[in-house]
Structure formats: structure tokens, C-alpha cells
Scaffold this active site. Structure first.
Site, PDB file in Angstrom:
ATOM      1  CB  SER A  41      -0.856   0.002   1.271  1.00 21.71           C
ATOM      2  OG  SER A  41      -1.461   1.271   1.446  1.00 21.71           O
ATOM      3  CE1 TYR A  73      -4.398  -2.465   4.737  1.00 21.07           C
ATOM      4  CE2 TYR A  73      -3.812  -0.175   4.379  1.00 21.07           C
ATOM      5  CZ  TYR A  73      -4.139  -1.419   3.880  1.00 21.07           C
ATOM      6  OH  TYR A  73      -4.203  -1.627   2.519  1.00 21.07           O
TER       7      TYR A  73
HETATM    8  P1  NAD Z   1     -11.040  -6.902  -0.858  1.00 20.74           P
HETATM    9  O1  NAD Z   1     -11.574  -6.849   0.526  1.00 20.74           O
HETATM   10  O2  NAD Z   1     -11.951  -6.615  -2.001  1.00 20.74           O
HETATM   11  O3  NAD Z   1     -10.303  -8.287  -1.138  1.00 20.74           O
HETATM   12  C1  NAD Z   1      -9.470  -8.912  -0.189  1.00 20.74           C
HETATM   13  C2  NAD Z   1      -9.624 -10.414  -0.348  1.00 20.74           C
HETATM   14  O4  NAD Z   1      -8.767 -11.062   0.610  1.00 20.74           O
HETATM   15  C3  NAD Z   1     -11.074 -10.873  -0.062  1.00 20.74           C
HETATM   16  O5  NAD Z   1     -11.571 -11.646  -1.139  1.00 20.74           O
HETATM   17  C4  NAD Z   1     -10.937 -11.678   1.209  1.00 20.74           C
HETATM   18  O6  NAD Z   1     -11.848 -12.777   1.308  1.00 20.74           O
HETATM   19  C5  NAD Z   1      -9.468 -12.163   1.131  1.00 20.74           C
HETATM   20  N1  NAD Z   1      -9.029 -12.521   2.482  1.00 20.74           N
HETATM   21  C6  NAD Z   1      -9.093 -11.737   3.592  1.00 20.74           C
HETATM   22  N2  NAD Z   1      -8.733 -12.447   4.672  1.00 20.74           N
HETATM   23  C7  NAD Z   1      -8.429 -13.702   4.238  1.00 20.74           C
HETATM   24  C8  NAD Z   1      -8.008 -14.892   4.893  1.00 20.74           C
HETATM   25  N3  NAD Z   1      -7.856 -14.948   6.216  1.00 20.74           N
HETATM   26  N4  NAD Z   1      -7.787 -15.991   4.149  1.00 20.74           N
HETATM   27  C9  NAD Z   1      -7.980 -15.967   2.793  1.00 20.74           C
HETATM   28  N5  NAD Z   1      -8.387 -14.863   2.125  1.00 20.74           N
HETATM   29  C10 NAD Z   1      -8.611 -13.750   2.841  1.00 20.74           C
HETATM   30  O7  NAD Z   1      -9.822  -5.872  -0.850  1.00 20.74           O
HETATM   31  P2  NAD Z   1      -8.972  -5.253  -2.038  1.00 20.74           P
HETATM   32  O8  NAD Z   1      -9.196  -3.792  -2.002  1.00 20.74           O
HETATM   33  O9  NAD Z   1      -9.151  -6.005  -3.299  1.00 20.74           O
HETATM   34  O10 NAD Z   1      -7.499  -5.488  -1.421  1.00 20.74           O
HETATM   35  C11 NAD Z   1      -6.514  -6.335  -2.010  1.00 20.74           C
HETATM   36  C12 NAD Z   1      -5.164  -5.879  -1.485  1.00 20.74           C
HETATM   37  O11 NAD Z   1      -4.923  -4.527  -1.886  1.00 20.74           O
HETATM   38  C13 NAD Z   1      -5.053  -5.899   0.042  1.00 20.74           C
HETATM   39  O12 NAD Z   1      -3.814  -6.426   0.430  1.00 20.74           O
HETATM   40  C14 NAD Z   1      -5.159  -4.427   0.404  1.00 20.74           C
HETATM   41  O13 NAD Z   1      -4.533  -4.135   1.622  1.00 20.74           O
HETATM   42  C15 NAD Z   1      -4.478  -3.785  -0.779  1.00 20.74           C
HETATM   43  N6  NAD Z   1      -4.826  -2.378  -0.960  1.00 20.74           N
HETATM   44  C16 NAD Z   1      -6.113  -2.000  -1.186  1.00 20.74           C
HETATM   45  C17 NAD Z   1      -6.406  -0.649  -1.323  1.00 20.74           C
HETATM   46  C18 NAD Z   1      -7.818  -0.173  -1.550  1.00 20.74           C
HETATM   47  O14 NAD Z   1      -8.056   1.053  -1.478  1.00 20.74           O
HETATM   48  N7  NAD Z   1      -8.778  -1.021  -1.841  1.00 20.74           N
HETATM   49  C19 NAD Z   1      -5.386   0.314  -1.259  1.00 20.74           C
HETATM   50  C20 NAD Z   1      -4.072  -0.123  -1.046  1.00 20.74           C
HETATM   51  C21 NAD Z   1      -3.802  -1.469  -0.892  1.00 20.74           C
END
Ligand code: NAD
Length: 242
Positions: free
Chosen positions: A129, A142
């Protein structure tokens, strides 16, 4: 011939916003993909399990390699966001954030590297991130977890380049996914209106869509990024962390 023809990839968090887009982008370029998530997910093969379970993480790369006939690309994408100041944080939140965001990538990288080494190389892409590079307010758990992912990426990028294994990370700012939208909903905001307001704060005029991040993952996994090891690529539309 497609760019990833014959390549085999494992993507965690494959049922989520960014994960789905990564799976689709890799498949569109010819890769075979194993998607891992808590429940059924996108991918040619779906590997269900909980990344907080050590045995599931430790065995996942081998499980993917067996299902796909090898493993060339691993994308550590699964993650959770934990909000609030440290004085509001519980032990459970600390443990869960570290288990999913830090311990799982640690276990998955540790299990992946020998598999890739035997095959003569590979690419690991971590989804960190922008907050892993520049701390943001009111999310210390986080932020520290993502900074650990960024640091892990830099360390492994150095330590395993000689084995032909490249480890890099994409560091997004806000992305229009369930993670972001459910956060707004939980705080009583209309997610569409909140995303519109965020769009206006980005110099490029909009927050990222999952596909914007998936394209960076594809680049880092590809031969185009053959000289990148331990790189942290910020994908932020020009918006600095405030
Ligand atoms: P999301 O919530 O849509 O997807 C995350 C996925 O991880 C989900 O499908 C969830 O079921 C899975 N997951 C969570 N805990 C789990 C576990 N214990 N075992 C197996 N699977 C698990 O989120 P996203 O926005 O697609 O995020 C994906 C990545 O991007 C993350 O690492 C997040 O920190 C990072 N990120 C997101 C953003 C944002 O603004 N959305 C910004 C920066 C970084």
C-alpha cells in the site's frame, strides 16, 4: 504467442476487488491461475482456505504447483484493513491484521522460493500500500503491516535475485473495491458519494479501479520488469499520502 503462455500463477485474495482483476489480467495474457480465498474464487483452479491457518499457507504454493503443473508467479494480494487509533485497537485486531497481512506473505514467500528455485526462477508480486511507504493517519495496525510487506519485498528482492527470483510490490493509494466501499458504508457514508469525493482529491481525477492495479502486477510479473528486484511501485494517480 501470448505474454504469459505456459506460465502458472497463484493469486491470494482472488475473490476480492483487486484479486479478481489480477486473475483476469493474467488469464487474458495466457497464464493458468490458481485463485486462493476463504471461499470459491476466480481462477482456473480455486483453492479455498484461511490464510490465518499456518498449515494452509505453508502448503498453498505446493498445492498450486501440483494443480497447475508448476509455479512461475505468486501474487500476495489478500489483505484486510484495520481502522482506528492504537488506543482503540484490540489484541485480536492486532493478531488478525498481522496474521493476514504479514505472516501469510512471509509463509507463502518462504514456501514459494524453493519451488521457484528448482524451476530456475520466478516472480513474486506483493500488494502492499502507499501507506506501507508513507504512513497515513488513524490506521497504525494497517500501516505497520503494509510497511512490513514493503520491507519484506525489499529484503527478498535482494536475497533471491541470484536465484532468478524477482520480488517486487505494488503500493496503491485508494482503489474502488469492496475493502474501500464497505469501510465507507460501515461509517455511515454513501459509498458512491464518498468515492466521488475521493475522485476529486486525486490529481489524475479519479481513484484507481482494480484493473489499474492489476496492470502494474502484470508488469512486475512479466519479462518487461526483468531488472526490477525489491521495487516498490506506487500507483497513486499523483496523490501523495496526506
Ligand atoms: P477486498 O476486501 O476486495 O479483497 C481482499 C480479499 O482477501 C477478499 O476476497 C478476502 O476474502 C481475502 N481474504 C481476507 N482475509 C483472508 C483470509 N484470512 N484468508 C484468505 N483470504 C482472505 O480488498 P482489495 O481492495 O481487493 O485489497 C486487495 C489488497 O490490496 C489488500 O492487500 C489491500 O490491503 C491492498 N490495498 C487495497 C487498497 C484499496 O483502497 N482497496 C489500497 C491499497 C492497498
Amino acid at each position: 504467442m501470448q505474454e504469459f503462455e505456459g506460465k502458472r500463477a497463484l493469486v491470494t485474495g482472488a475473490a476480492g476487488g483487486i484479486g479478481r482483476a489480477i486473475v483476469a489480467a493474467l488469464q487474458a495474457r495466457g497464464a493458468k491461475v490458481a485463485g486462493a480465498d476463504l471461499a470459491e474464487s476466480a481462477g482456473d483452479v480455486s483453492l479455498c482456505g484461511d490464510l490465518t491457518e499456518a498449515a494452509f499457507c505453508d502448503g498453498l504454493p505446493e498445492q498450486a504447483a501440483q494443480a497447475l503443473g508448476g509455479l512461475d508467479i505468486v501474487v500476495n494480494n489478500a489483505g484486510i484493513i484495520t481502522r482506528g487509533k492504537i488506543t482503540e485497537a484490540t489484541d485480536e485486531e492486532y493478531a488478525r491484521t498481522m496474521a493476514i497481512n504479514v505472516e501469510a506473505p512471509f509463509r507463502l514467500c518462504r514456501a514459494t522460493i524453493p519451488i521457484m528455485e528448482r524451476a530456475g526462477g520466478g516472480a513474486i508480486v506483493n500488494v502492499a500500500s502507499c501507506w506501507g511507504v508513507h504512513p497515513g493517519p488513524n490506521h497504525p495496525l494497517y500501516v505497520m503491516s503494509k510497511s512490513a510487506v514493503a520491507s519484506l519485498t525489499q529484503c527478498l528482492g535482494m536475497d533471491h535475485a541470484h536465484q532468478g527470483i524477482r520480488v517486487n510490490a505494488v503500493c496503491p493509494n485508494e482503489v474502488n473495491t469492496p475493502m474501500l466501499r464497505t469501510g465507507f458504508a460501515a461509517r455511515g457514508f454513501d459509498p458512491d458519494k464518498a468515492v466521488e469525493a475521493l475522485d476529486a482529491s486525486v490529481p489524475l481525477g479519479r481513484i484507481a479501479e482494480p484493473e489499474d492495479i492489476a496492470d502494474v502486477v502484470v508488469f512486475l510479473a512479466s519479462d518487461q520488469a526483468r531488472y526490477l528486484c525489491g521495487a516498490l511501485i506506487e500507483a497513486n494517480g499523483g496523490k501523495a499520502v496526506q
